[in-house]
Design an enzyme around this catalytic site. Structure first.
Site, PDB file in Angstrom:
ATOM      1  N   LYS A  76     -24.583 -55.410 -76.199  1.00 58.31           N
ATOM      2  CA  LYS A  76     -24.328 -56.074 -77.485  1.00 58.31           C
ATOM      3  C   LYS A  76     -24.994 -57.432 -77.491  1.00 58.31           C
ATOM      4  CE  LYS A  76     -19.848 -55.131 -78.449  1.00 58.31           C
ATOM      5  NZ  LYS A  76     -18.528 -55.628 -78.463  1.00 58.31           N
ATOM      6  N   MET A  92     -41.845 -53.853 -74.485  1.00 58.10           N
ATOM      7  CA  MET A  92     -41.406 -55.235 -74.719  1.00 58.10           C
ATOM      8  C   MET A  92     -42.579 -56.133 -75.126  1.00 58.10           C
ATOM      9  SD  MET A  92     -38.768 -55.609 -71.528  1.00 58.10           S
ATOM     10  CE  MET A  92     -39.628 -54.593 -70.359  1.00 58.10           C
ATOM     11  N   ASP A 128     -25.773 -49.749 -72.085  1.00 57.45           N
ATOM     12  CA  ASP A 128     -26.920 -50.624 -72.236  1.00 57.45           C
ATOM     13  C   ASP A 128     -27.429 -50.628 -73.668  1.00 57.45           C
ATOM     14  OD1 ASP A 128     -28.682 -52.317 -71.098  1.00 57.45           O
ATOM     15  OD2 ASP A 128     -29.982 -50.792 -70.260  1.00 57.45           O
TER      16      ASP A 128
HETATM   17  N1  SAH Z   1     -35.960 -48.118 -69.184  1.00 61.30           N
HETATM   18  C1  SAH Z   1     -36.525 -48.043 -70.516  1.00 61.30           C
HETATM   19  C2  SAH Z   1     -37.280 -49.288 -70.876  1.00 61.30           C
HETATM   20  C3  SAH Z   1     -36.409 -50.524 -70.929  1.00 61.30           C
HETATM   21  S1  SAH Z   1     -37.294 -51.939 -71.422  1.00 61.30           S
HETATM   22  C4  SAH Z   1     -37.383 -46.803 -70.621  1.00 61.30           C
HETATM   23  O1  SAH Z   1     -37.680 -46.153 -69.608  1.00 61.30           O
HETATM   24  O2  SAH Z   1     -37.716 -46.440 -71.746  1.00 61.30           O
HETATM   25  C5  SAH Z   1     -36.961 -51.988 -73.139  1.00 61.30           C
HETATM   26  C6  SAH Z   1     -38.204 -51.636 -73.929  1.00 61.30           C
HETATM   27  O3  SAH Z   1     -38.394 -50.233 -73.949  1.00 61.30           O
HETATM   28  C7  SAH Z   1     -38.134 -52.018 -75.378  1.00 61.30           C
HETATM   29  O4  SAH Z   1     -38.461 -53.374 -75.592  1.00 61.30           O
HETATM   30  C8  SAH Z   1     -39.183 -51.108 -75.962  1.00 61.30           C
HETATM   31  O5  SAH Z   1     -40.488 -51.576 -75.660  1.00 61.30           O
HETATM   32  C9  SAH Z   1     -38.964 -49.847 -75.164  1.00 61.30           C
HETATM   33  N2  SAH Z   1     -38.035 -48.894 -75.820  1.00 61.30           N
HETATM   34  C10 SAH Z   1     -37.072 -48.222 -75.198  1.00 61.30           C
HETATM   35  N3  SAH Z   1     -36.446 -47.372 -76.043  1.00 61.30           N
HETATM   36  C11 SAH Z   1     -37.047 -47.539 -77.246  1.00 61.30           C
HETATM   37  C12 SAH Z   1     -36.861 -46.970 -78.529  1.00 61.30           C
HETATM   38  N4  SAH Z   1     -35.934 -46.051 -78.747  1.00 61.30           N
HETATM   39  N5  SAH Z   1     -37.669 -47.370 -79.540  1.00 61.30           N
HETATM   40  C13 SAH Z   1     -38.613 -48.299 -79.332  1.00 61.30           C
HETATM   41  N6  SAH Z   1     -38.839 -48.882 -78.148  1.00 61.30           N
HETATM   42  C14 SAH Z   1     -38.073 -48.511 -77.109  1.00 61.30           C
END
Ligand code: SAH
Length: 340
Positions: free
Chosen positions: A145, A259, A123
């Site tokens: 990607k 997001m 992912d």
């Molecule tokens: N399942 C993931 C979230 C997926 S939605 C979780 O539990 O973290 C995707 C969003 O997660 C991105 O748009 C951002 O808001 C956040 N996100 C996830 N990893 C991130 C990272 N390393 N740095 C910044 N934002 C991140």
């Protein structure tokens, strides 16, 4: 195991228990006709020539029973009798939360199942640098990607996952953060479930908590915040959602927004309109756990001043707890200890 057989002009007979024959049927979409026999007494020769008889069974005793039924049904010599993969070598899917990007935040469970994987569907945002070492036997497919700015559509990801699992492979679906926090984990599990594919879910460290933590901000703090909400602002937040978030913030709670970069001006305007204090502290962590990670500390009233610098992916955390970093730290921590 049957892929080389030419089955386009003939019937395929699937024999065995209903859930097994149903699953195996998916492999024979090209056959003229796929007949399923779930009880030996129903076994009969169809009108079209039979190219293949597949015994969808889990043990030899059941296989013998069906072989006898095939022989006495008058199907004749040209038929090929084969057996479906035994239960222990059936494919399965691991839905793995890989954490927010730091390999150190992968769980031991995640690493263990990755080491067994035949295929990894990777992912967007999942850690990937060490994958060849973590999953040494696996074909690694990056479905996160962005070719021409479009990720592989979810439907195609679902199809890939199902197809590999039905081929008997162990499929690791590696997701950023936790699979059940805006990760479509439950939807993917459901898709597999409908195909009779076993799925195991492995929780991961979610960015909604670990990114503010990385910046020094705890989502809860005794005497300051005893509730938090994680919200997706992929779409503009509705009036009712903004009402609820404002209420939560005014009651001392914490909000983590995922997001939410594009819609941030709308979110902030909505909160201010509803009476959230302009000096309410907040932090946005962009590209968390990457070499180019950035942290923007600000307030609800000032956060848009440098908005043009802000790029996704980012997590924005709003609430009094964000004062855990900065000049008001002593005062904030004082509150935490008042209640001791
Ligand atoms: N399942 C993931 C979230 C997926 S939605 C979780 O539990 O973290 C995707 C969003 O997660 C991105 O748009 C951002 O808001 C956040 N996100 C996830 N990893 C991130 C990272 N390393 N740095 C910044 N934002 C991140």
């Amino acid at each position: 195991m049957f892929v080389d057989l030419d089955i386009e002009n003939c019937s395929v007979l699937l024999c065995g228990e209903a859930t097994r024959t149903e699953r195996v049927a998916l492999k024979f979409a090209q056959a003229t006709e796929v007949l399923r026999f779930n009880r030996v007494e129903d076994m009969r020769a169809p009108g079209t020539p039979v190219g293949l008889v597949v015994l969808c069974v889990s043990d030899e005793r059941e296989a013998q029973k069906w072989r006898a039924a095939v022989l006495s049904s008058g199907i004749g010599a040209p038929s090929i009798v084969d057996t479906e993969v035994p239960a222990e070598s059936q494919g399965e899917v691991f839905l793995i939360g890989a954490g927010p990007g730091d390999p150190g935040l992968m769980t031991r469970h995640a690493l263990e199942v990755l080491s067994q994987a035949d295929v990894v569907l990777l992912d967007h945002l999942a850690p990937y640098q060490d994958l060849p070492r973590w999953a040494p036997h696996a074909e690694i497919i990056d479905v996160g990607k962005i070719p021409g700015k479009h990720r592989v559509p979810q439907r195609e990801i679902d199809q890939l996952m199902v197809r590999y699992a039905l081929q008997g492979k162990k499929v690791a679906r590696l997701k950023g953060g936790d699979p059940y926090v805006f990760g479509r984990g439950a939807e993917e599990l459901y898709v597999c479930e409908k195909e009779g594919i076993p799925v195991k879910v492995f929780s991961g460290v979610t960015s909604s908590i670990s990114l503010p933590a990385m910046a020094g901000v705890p989502l809860t703090l005794r005497g300051v915040s005893h509730m938090f909400t994680v919200v997706s602002a992929h779409q503009k937040l509705t009036d009712s959602e903004l009402d609820q978030l404002s209420g939560l913030l005014k009651d001392g709670g914490t909000v983590s927004i995922l997001m939410g970069v594009k819609t941030l001006p709308h979110t902030i305007a909505g909160l201010l309109e509803r009476g959230v204090r302009p000096d309410m502290p907040m932090v946005t962590v962009q590209d968390g756990f990457r070499a180019h990670q950035r942290e923007y500390f600000s307030t609800v009233g000032t956060c848009l001043e440098n908005y043009d610098q802000l790029k996704p992916p980012a997590v924005t955390t709003i609430g009094n707890v964000c004062a855990a970093v900065g000049e008001n730290r002593e005062e904030l921590m004082g509150k935490a200890f008042e209640t001791h």
